[in-house]
Each structure stands twice: as structure tokens, then as C-alpha cells.
Design an enzyme around this catalytic site. Structure first.
Site, PDB file in Angstrom:
ATOM      1  N   SER A  85       0.978  -1.242  -0.015  1.00 42.30           N
ATOM      2  CA  SER A  85      -0.277  -0.119  -0.124  1.00 42.30           C
ATOM      3  C   SER A  85       0.887   1.238  -0.017  1.00 42.30           C
ATOM      4  O   SER A  85       2.118   1.314   0.112  1.00 42.30           O
ATOM      5  CB  SER A  85      -1.012  -0.115   1.231  1.00 42.30           C
ATOM      6  OG  SER A  85      -0.259   0.264   2.500  1.00 42.30           O
ATOM      7  N   LYS A  86       0.364   2.531  -0.116  1.00 43.82           N
ATOM      8  CA  LYS A  86       0.971   3.532  -0.113  1.00 43.82           C
ATOM      9  C   LYS A  86       1.927   3.954   0.859  1.00 43.82           C
ATOM     10  O   LYS A  86       3.029   4.523   1.044  1.00 43.82           O
ATOM     11  CB  LYS A  86       0.016   4.819  -0.094  1.00 43.82           C
ATOM     12  CG  LYS A  86      -0.707   4.834  -1.610  1.00 43.82           C
ATOM     13  CD  LYS A  86      -1.262   6.178  -1.708  1.00 43.82           C
ATOM     14  CE  LYS A  86      -2.118   6.365  -3.277  1.00 43.82           C
ATOM     15  NZ  LYS A  86      -3.475   5.573  -2.974  1.00 43.82           N
ATOM     16  N   ARG A  87       1.626   3.156   2.121  1.00 44.58           N
ATOM     17  CA  ARG A  87       2.588   3.659   3.333  1.00 44.58           C
ATOM     18  C   ARG A  87       3.798   2.830   3.002  1.00 44.58           C
ATOM     19  O   ARG A  87       5.044   3.127   3.905  1.00 44.58           O
ATOM     20  CB  ARG A  87       1.757   3.101   4.469  1.00 44.58           C
ATOM     21  CG  ARG A  87       2.201   1.981   5.322  1.00 44.58           C
ATOM     22  CD  ARG A  87       1.268   1.503   6.402  1.00 44.58           C
ATOM     23  NE  ARG A  87       0.656   0.163   6.049  1.00 44.58           N
ATOM     24  CZ  ARG A  87       1.398  -0.905   6.368  1.00 44.58           C
ATOM     25  NH1 ARG A  87       2.641  -0.793   6.846  1.00 44.58           N
ATOM     26  NH2 ARG A  87       1.055  -2.039   6.198  1.00 44.58           N
TER      27      ARG A  87
ATOM     28  N   GLY B 149       5.496   3.389   0.356  1.00 46.63           N
ATOM     29  CA  GLY B 149       6.418   4.302  -0.656  1.00 46.63           C
ATOM     30  C   GLY B 149       5.606   4.312  -1.875  1.00 46.63           C
ATOM     31  O   GLY B 149       4.491   3.969  -1.711  1.00 46.63           O
TER      32      GLY B 149
END
Length: 473
Positions: free
Chosen positions: A238-240, A242
Site C-alpha cells: 500500500s501507499k505507506r 512508498g
RNA sequence: GUCCCGUUCAUCUAGAGGCCUAGGAUAUCGCCCUUUCACGGCGAGUACAGGGGUUCGACUCCCCUACGGGACGCCA
């Protein structure tokens, strides 16, 4: 029969690395077998699909070089065809109208979850006909009862799922729009897709799709469900973690060759080989060699590959790609040394183009201030004398090139009877503002005589100020 | 919760019963090269999830457990 594969993203966001790898595998498979690769946009979710997402996906594929032979086909343009199929299923008893309210379904689901069973539609409307057949309703596929479906997966092997696990899924919503499991089946059938290569998250959908295909009297394609890509901590990407969007990698200065090479090696391998050209991938890739287990995305290895491709690529081409990254830092490379020469000097020193732009700024403009550590270590009073001497030597050069610069520095070191490092390192800090740079000769040459002298003066002033400070204490 | 899938170094992976004292790559650390940083070269540590079988022999085959992932939507 020629091989036909497809990539069928839903345009609800950007092309992410997981989708890109699935597309790559499909593309490679088609190319390897001299078949066709079809692009289909699954935009039946009218709420979430956007034209921006379609563009982002197309842009990402273009950047990666994943060209398609047919498409993009939009499912929203094929509603008539889906209606036709739905009618056919209705006519031959493979589908029925369902008038159950969302509330009833939610309640049913909750009850079943509470009873620790798998939530499934109970077939209420199959038995109970509505008074008014035209009342708002969805259409459900009538799943076979009993027996099981075997998915013959190229990656997973034989996967058997009991029909009792499957319920009567909705194939048309109340608003009349068809749902995924129906459209995907109709499209793969109509588009003569022979191999469905897609994410592992669809493995559970395969049996229902096979059942629909059977009801339609069509033959099922060959399936290959590729494992998911996880984040570096093993959880869902996921975006967390990177960057997940393909285009973000371009913005961060990655080459498409590097990302493709990285992606192809994620879940697939060919012995000990790490570096693959596109042609090699096409000839060596095989679904049989794809792993079953999910893999974690590792940016460090991607960076290694990126550096590899930066080193291997023609400097002129790198310079073209580097220009916008310089621009982002407010630098116009036309106002300074030839960017191609700068690239040649930096090619082995950067993992990404973004990084290369950063470490190349001093070629085009004076540094804002000295790197503290570097200045502290190298711009000390003892460096003053050699610095003054080297300034004189450089100032007197009428020919400014690597050879004359080299001789000048060398001679100063010899005259002072010190090692090159004693002269070169303070000089480097003086000219570039930090401790690291390409070779001192090429660096000075590219920075230019005038700027070099100006910056040396600045360093001398710094040393002097520091000496006074020390004396004052 | 139910069903499906998976499990070799920190990470990507090689391994198709004896080739395994488990190989390669990235990352890490050390040495060499070197005027810096890199590049390059050399080297080090680090793994078969656990337990049962089958077998003369199991990383490889079977079972169980644990852990991880996925699915269970009028999303795709």
C-alpha cells in the site's frame, strides 16, 4: 490456436506495480508465443471509474513499453452484449430475478457470520416469485448445486472448489448494469482469450466464472493466477510502503528498463540470471517458472538495477531523461557545462536520475553553503597554504582542460611535499561544497575556471573566518 | 468465522529424493583499488517454519500444527 492474453484493469486509480507485473507476464506470454495481447478497461463500476485513471493506466503501460495489439476495449461500450447474454441465461433457466432488499441481504450476512458459516445468498427469490415481476430487482446467476469445480491453474495446479461454497451471484444490478463476474466471462469468451493471467486475488472467482461459462456452453480459458506483491514488511502493498504507482517511479528517476527487469524477477526466475533484456525475457519467460508464493517488494534491489541500467545506457539518452529532473531543482542545464559530459562523470554515482540531478547541481550553480561536516574536516587553517598555491596555479592556466588541471594540482602537491589528498580534498570541498564528487580533474574542468576561482576564494574566506574565531577564543 | 492458496538467508530467488558442507543476487560488514564518493575485485555472516510419517536416504513426497496471504459486495 494462437495464444491471446489480456490485461483488464479497472480504472479506479493508477497503474500500480502489482498490476504492471501481471500485465508484463501476460504481455511476455503473448509475445513469446507469437500471440496477441489485448487491453480491456473494466469500467462497469460507474461510481469509481474515471477517465483520469484510464489515462494513467495507458501512460504507465506506454512508459513500460507494454504495447497491446487490440484495444483498449471499454466494457461500458458493451452493455448491449451483456444484456443479450443475461437474457439468454434467463431464458434457459441459468439466471433469475431477485427482489431481496439490501437490508435483507445485510441481515442474512450478519446472521451467517454470527453462526460462523460462510455468508451466502440463501436462494430466497428462486423459490418465492414476486407479485410484480417488474419491481426493482437484480439478476442472479443460478449456480449449480452439488459437485465441485476444478480450476486447472498453470501456476497453482488443480484447485477444487465445492459448488456448495458458491452462491447465486448477482450478474446485473438494480440499475441494470452488469457486474464483473459476468462481463469478464463474456469478454474473455468474445475476445477469444486463451490464457487468463491475472492476480491471485481472482483465484476464488475462477470457479464461479467457469460455471457461467459452462452455462453458456463455452469452453473455459487456461488460467494462471500469479501471486501478489507484498510490501517490504510482508503485508499487503500500500501507499505507506512508498511508491506503488508506476508513474511515481518515473518521477523518482527510475528507468523503465530497471522497473521491468525488477518486476519480471519478482515471482519468476531463470536460474541465477538477474539482468534480462526484453528479448531475453520474451524467449526465456515461462509460466511454469512462476512461483506460487507471494513476494515482497524490495526498493533496494530495484535501485541496484536502476543504477545498473543508468551505467549501461548511452549518456546522451540519460542526459535527455535527466534534464527534467534538473529542471525540478530550478536548473537550466543549457546554462553551464554539456549535460552529457556531466552524465558521463556521474553515471556510476547515482541510483536514480533524481539523485544524479541532486549531486550535479554544483556544475551549474554555486552551492548555497558548505556541507558542515566536509568543511569542518577539510577547510582548516592548515589547508590555507595549499589552497592559496593551488588558486595561483589554476588562475595562471591559459589552457583549461583535464590535463593542465591535473598537472597544476600535482605540481602544487609536489612543491609542498604532501600527498595529493592533502591538496585535492580541500580543493574539492572548496569547489563543490561537499565531500563527494567525480574525479577532481573532470570536476574542475566542468565547473569552469572562473567559477572554480570564485569558489576557492569563498573557501579561503571561510578558513580565515574560522582561524579568527579560533584565535578569539 | 468459513473456504482457497502459500511457507528456503533481512529481501528476491536456485533446488523436480542422493549433485546440498543448500548455490546466486540485493542489502549489511570487512579487505583491496583510490585524491573524495562511487564503480570494480576479493571475502564474511545469515535460510530449508515446527512436528510426525514414507524411504537405505528428504529442502524436495504425504499428514498435522503454526504463521502469512486471499476470497466471502448490487467492487473489480
Amino acid at each position: 490456436m494462437t495464444v491471446r492474453t489480456r490485461f483488464a484493469p479497472s480504472p479506479t486509480g493508477y497503474l500500480h506495480v502489482g498490476g504492471a507485473r501481471t500485465a508484463l507476464f501476460s504481455w511476455l506470454y503473448a509475445r513469446k508465443h507469437g500471440g496477441q495481447f489485448v487491453l480491456r478497461i473494466e469500467d462497469t463500476d460507474l461510481e469509481r471509474s474515471t477517465p483520469e485513471s484510464v489515462n494513467a493506466i495507458l501512460e504507465g503501460m506506454t512508459w513500460l513499453g507494454l504495447d497491446y495489439d487490440e484495444g483498449p476495449f471499454y466494457q461500458t461500450a458493451r452493455f448491449d452484449r451483456y444484456d443479450e447474454i443475461i437474457q439468454q441465461l434467463l431464458d434457459n433457466g441459468h439466471a433469475y430475478r431477485c427482489y431481496c432488499s439490501k437490508e435483507r441481504l445485510d441481515e442474512l450476512r450478519e446472521t451467517q457470520m454470527a453462526a460462523k458459516t460462510k455468508p451466502r445468498y440463501d436462494g430466497h427469490c428462486l423459490k418465492n416469485k414476486a407479485d410484480d415481476p417488474d419491481a426493482p430487482h437484480v439478476i442472479r446467476f443460478r449456480n449449480p448445486v452439488g459437485g465441485s469445480v476444478i480450476v486447472n491453474d498453470l501456476i497453482r495446479g488443480k484447485v477444487a472448489i465445492s459448488n456448495d461454497e458458491l452462491d447465486d451471484l448477482i450478474i446485473r444490478r438494480t440499475d441494470g448494469s452488469p457486474t464483473y463476474n459476468l462481463t469478464v466471462v463474456v469478454d474473455d469468451m468474445d475476445m477469444n482469450i486463451t490464457h487468463v493471467i491475472r492476480g491471485d486475488d481472482h483465484l476464488n472467482n475462477a470457479p464461479r466464472q467457469i460455471n457461467i461459462l459452462n452455462a453458456l456452453g463455452a469452453e473455459a480459458p487456461v488460467y494462471a493466477h500469479v501471486p501478489m506483491i507484498l510490501g517490504d514488511d510482508g503485508s499487503r502493498l500500500s501507499k505507506r510502503h512508498g511508491a506503488v504507482s508506476v508513474m511515481q517511479y518515473r518521477e523518482e528517476g527510475f528507468l523503465p528498463e530497471a522497473l521491468i527487469n525488477y518486476l519480471v524477477r519478482l515471482g519468476w526466475s531463470h536460474g541465477d540470471q538477474e539482468i534480462f533484456s526484453i528479448d531475453e525475457m520474451i524467449s526465456l519467460f515461462d509460466i511454469d517458472d512462476v512461483n506460487k508464493a507471494p513476494s515482497s517488494f524490495n526498493t533496494e534491489k530495484l535501485e541496484w538495477l536502476n543504477q545498473h541500467y543508468i551505467k549501461e545506457t548511452d549518456p546522451a539518452h540519460i542526459a535527455t531523461l535527466l534534464r527534467p529532473h534538473m529542471g525540478k531543482l530550478g536548473i537550466d542545464p543549457s546554462e553551464g557545462p554539456d549535460l552529457v559530459e556531466v552524465v558521463k562523470a556521474q553515471q556510476e554515482r547515482a541510483n536514480t536520475l533524481e539523485e544524479m540531478a541532486d549531486i550535479s547541481q554544483f556544475f551549474y550553480k554555486d552551492y548555497d553553503e558548505f556541507d558542515e561536516k566536509a568543511a569542518k574536516k577539510n577547510l582548516r587553517p592548515v589547508a590555507a597554504e595549499p589552497m592559496i598555491k593551488i588558486r595561483e596555479a589554476l588562475a595562471s592556466l591559459s589552457e583549461w582542460n583535464e590535463a593542465t588541471i591535473h598537472t597544476a594540482i600535482h605540481d602544487v602537491a609536489a612543491a609542498l611535499d604532501v600527498k595529493m589528498g592533502k591538496v585535492a580534498q580541500p580543493l574539492r570541498v572548496a569547489v563543490v561544497g561537499r565531500a563527494a564528487s567525480p574525479g577532481i580533474d573532470i570536476t574542475l574542468f566542468l565547473v569552469g575556471q572562473e567559477a572554480c576561482l570564485r569558489r576557492i576564494d569563498r573557501a579561503l574566506a571561510y578558513i580565515e573566518a574560522r582561524a579568527n574565531e579560533t584565535a578569539a577564543n
